[in-house]
Design a protein around this motif. Structure first.
Motif: not given
Length: 143
Positions: A44-59, A120-127
């Motif tokens: 489920y790489p797409m699901l994990v990607t979506v969850v990760w991005i939403i998680y990074l939006i929270a902070p 945003f740069g930091w979060a993008t790098a982690l994404m």
């Protein structure tokens, strides 16, 4: 003016701490999943990607609220709704300009914009790091 700039630096430090905490916790979970549930990540790489991005939006949302709370408590803006809107527009560097700070606070807002740019740069790098691990890491036996 120096006092306001010191406050801005303090807010930047606080948002970096928020980001670092969330990202460290999130990467810890991801690493555990890589060790213990690799099959889940591969399936489920797409699901994990979506969850990760939403998680990074929270902070990021929390960072915006921190800045907005500061503007409101400092009475730089008349109410929290305007402070939150102004902070969102500034942190994301959209900068509509329909709500502006008074002369005494303008320089502080530039620090928030720089802060948002960095976060945003930091979060993008982690994404991208997680996406690379999900989609471009070979597993044993793969050709």
């Amino acid at each position: 003016m120096l006092f306001r700039l010191a406050i801005a630096c303090g807010l930047i430090a606080a948002t970096v701490a928020v980001q670092a905490s969330f990202m460290s916790a999130g990467l810890g979970v991801f690493r555990r999943l890589e060790k213990e549930r690799r099959d889940l990540l591969l399936r489920y790489p797409m699901l994990v990607t979506v969850v990760w991005i939403i998680y990074l939006i929270a902070p990021i949302a929390l960072d915006v609220v921190l800045w907005a709370t500061f503007y409101y408590l400092a009475q730089a803006l008349p109410n929290f709704e305007e402070a939150l809107y102004f902070s969102t527009v500034t942190f994301t560097t959209v900068g509509y300009g329909d709500i502006v700070l008074g002369r005494d606070w303008r320089q502080v807002a530039t620090f928030e914009a720089v802060n948002g740019w960095i976060i945003f740069g930091w979060a993008t790098a982690l994404m991208m790091a997680v996406i690379q691990r999900l989609y471009f890491t070979r597993t044993p036996g793969q050709d």
